[in-house]
Design an enzyme around this catalytic site. Structure first.
Site, PDB file in Angstrom:
ATOM      1  CB  SER A 129      -1.057  -0.058   1.103  1.00 21.91           C
ATOM      2  OG  SER A 129      -2.192   0.717   0.975  1.00 21.91           O
ATOM      3  CG  ASP A 143      -6.918  -2.914  -3.188  1.00 20.77           C
ATOM      4  OD1 ASP A 143      -7.831  -2.126  -2.834  1.00 20.77           O
ATOM      5  OD2 ASP A 143      -5.968  -2.717  -3.437  1.00 20.77           O
ATOM      6  CG  HIS A 151      -5.695  -2.881   0.158  1.00 20.40           C
ATOM      7  ND1 HIS A 151      -4.975  -2.187  -0.885  1.00 20.40           N
ATOM      8  CD2 HIS A 151      -5.000  -2.281   1.288  1.00 20.40           C
ATOM      9  CE1 HIS A 151      -4.342  -1.395  -0.360  1.00 20.40           C
ATOM     10  NE2 HIS A 151      -4.165  -1.277   0.819  1.00 20.40           N
TER      11      HIS A 151
END
Ligand SMILES: *[C@@H]1O[C@H](CO)[C@@H](O)[C@H](O)[C@H]1NC(C)=O
Ligand SMILES: *[C@@H]1O[C@H](CO)[C@@H](O)[C@H](O)[C@H]1NC(C)=O
Ligand SMILES: *[C@@H]1O[C@H](CO)[C@@H](O)[C@H](O)[C@H]1NC(C)=O
Ligand SMILES: *[C@@H]1O[C@H](CO)[C@@H](O)[C@H](O)[C@H]1NC(C)=O
Length: 508
Positions: free
Chosen positions: A199, A443, A468
């Site tokens: 991320s 995601d 994710h």
């Protein structure tokens, strides 16, 4: 007040706070979907964190913690720049083949969370390291956990004069210093380094490879939305458009019920005693102060369900089963309440604890500053976010809110200036190498990610059904075959880089 998404792959305490005038603590201007591998949405606790923490602690781990004397400001020579702070990192030596072998160094670049949380998620590193005899290093991100300058978190967060050193570029420079220091300390100057991140941490990993190619020979950037800045608006409309799409894919009628509910909430709230009725209908732990509070919480619930829709509990499916499965004659709002109960089931909640109101976590506070400085991601509920009330991103409003909170304006163009993003194919094809961008297309962050191959060694490894950061988490018996394949592809690519590096450097 706008609500926003938090981008974090490696954090646990990430329920979505709602801004209310009653909050006595430092207020949090921006909230929303998280850039985080793990949700921790309110009472949400049964989603697999346990599995990963068991794996971490049950294995014969030999983590050692170190502190590097880190420079406050890498980029100028004013006296303040020379202030130092203790920068925490952890090394796991147990699998390492040693400096004289071809054993690589795997470095996890910390994201917006304390190191303990960064260390919980990346099962991929722990599981692959033994096969490659890799050293594992976890480095904390500045201003999180223990790596805080000015003596304490409170001092560091006092005002923008202190927070001004809290940027992604400073963090990357920190990582370069720590990695070079570790290599020197271990006399492993020639060992190949691969950086990993998830991320926001994944964005850092890819940028690190581009800015410090002499320090890291490769990067795995998981669910890294590096193309979610400035005018690089995702083609399909952004984060909430994907959330809507995910729900629609599971059930059109569920999607439609949710879409219908916003107006009903607004209308009911306007009636005399409307808020009371809403509070009763939704079994809230305390009386609702506004319809917005409820809507904000529901929006973040749907977002979180989509972002982390994965085994063992597919929450989008669970929400839609509750909505579609309601008996005939159930009203729209009753269906939505059934969704709330379904989302939280498995946890022991007796009432709907909207907003949570525990104090904001350090991730919440830190990411709020980051969003108000360089991490300006234009996330709104645009036309394609069909399930949500229309509420597009308003840059001016965003800038003003940040200014009133911190006394400085964000720099919405800086990330693209510093790291590029336009014509990334043409630019990186000739310039870069050895980066894996991995994404799951379910995601909502994936639409700000790199989703196609740029060159032989700047590659996108995607899965249609993935959520994710799934690839970097610990493997489990629930894993679908496509994520097993995704991980295998990634490690094969990384092995190829290492082989090539060792050949070039005469290491064998
Ligand atoms: C921030 O706080 C420090 C310490 O109190 C002070 O020296 C500095 O002037 C403050 N900066 C601003 C912009 O208020
Ligand atoms: C909505 O999605 C379509 C198809 O993905 C895209 O062409 C269009 O530009 C999007 N509209 C907005 C406003 O983002
Ligand atoms: C759940 O709630 C029930 C009833 O309030 C209580 O008796 C029980 O101990 C709780 N269980 C857990 C695991 O907290
Ligand atoms: C990119 O290349 C890799 C390695 O050859 C391959 O596994 C992957 O499927 C390709 N990605 C896409 C999106 O075509």
């Amino acid at each position: 007040m706008d609500t926003f998404i938090l981008l974090s792959c490696l954090l646990i305490q990430c329920f979505l706070m709602i801004i209310t005038p009653t909050m006595s603590q430092q207020s949090i201007p921006f909230e929303g979907p998280r850039l985080s591998a793990h949700p921790d949405f309110k009472s949400f606790s049964d989603h697999g964190i346990k599995a990963s923490s068991t794996s971490t602690s049950s294995s014969n781990t030999k983590f050692r913690t170190y502190y590097y004397k880190q420079t406050l400001d890498h980029f100028n020579y004013r006296p303040d720049s020379f202030i130092t702070f203790n920068h925490r990192y952890v090394i796991d030596f147990q699998y390492w083949g040693g400096a004289k072998t071809d054993a690589p160094i795997f470095v996890n670049l910390g994201a917006e969370a304390p190191l303990e949380l960064d260390m919980k998620d990346p099962g991929f590193l722990h599981e692959q390291a033994p096969k490659l005899k890799a050293l594992i290093v976890f480095i904390e991100h500045r201003y999180y956990g223990q790596s805080v300058p000015f003596g304490s978190r409170q001092e560091a967060f006092m005002n923008a004069s202190r927070l001004g050193y809290f940027t992604s570029t400073q963090a990357l420079a920190d990582y370069a210093e720590v990695i070079l220091h570790v290599k020197k300390m271990l006399m492993a100057e020639r060992s190949p380094v691969v950086v990993f991140g998830a991320s926001y941490g994944g964005m850092l990993a890819s940028w690190f490879r581009l800015k410090y190619p002499h320090v890291a020979m490769g990067a795995l950037a998981s669910s890294a939305p590096i193309l979610y800045f400035d005018d690089l608006v995702p083609a399909d409309g952004g984060y909430y458009a994907v959330v809507s799409r995910d729900f629609k894919a599971v059930s059109q009628s569920c999607h439609n019920t949710i879409a219908q509910s916003w107006l009903e909430i607004t209308e009911l709230a306007k009636k005399p005693n409307g808020l009371q009725q809403l509070s009763r209908l939704f079994n809230t732990c305390s009386p609702l102060k506004s319809a917005t509070v409820l809507k904000t919480d529901l929006i973040s619930m749907y977002a979180s369900a989509a972002q982390y829709n994965r085994a063992p509990v597919y929450r989008v499916n669970r929400i839609c089963e509750a909505i579609d499965g309601a008996p005939k004659g159930t009203s729209v709002l009753e269906k939505v309440y059934a969704a709330v109960v379904a989302y939280d089931s498995g946890t022991n909640v007796s009432c709907y604890n909207i907003g949570g109101y525990s104090p904001p976590s350090e991730t919440t506070k830190g990411w709020s500053w980051q969003r108000c400085s360089d991490m300006v991601m234009p996330i709104g509920q645009g036309r394609n976010a069909t399930m949500f009330p229309y509420s597009p991103f308003d840059l001016q409003d965003f800038m003003n809110t940040c200014y009133s909170e911190y006394g400085v304006y964000p720099r919405p163009h800086w990330i693209v200036t510093e790291f590029d993003g336009h014509d990334i194919d043409l630019v990186l094809k000739k310039f870069g190498s050895n980066i894996i961008f991995s994404n799951g297309l379910k995601d909502p962050w994936s639409n700000g990610g790199v989703l196609h191959n740029i060159s032989d060694s700047i590659v996108a490894v995607t899965t249609t059904e993935g959520s994710h950061c799934l690839d970097l988490l610990y493997s489990s018996s629930d894993d679908p075959i496509w994520v097993i394949k995704q991980r295998a592809t990634e490690i094969e690519i990384i092995k190829g880089w290492i082989r090539e590096y060792n050949l070039m450097h005469g290491i064998n």
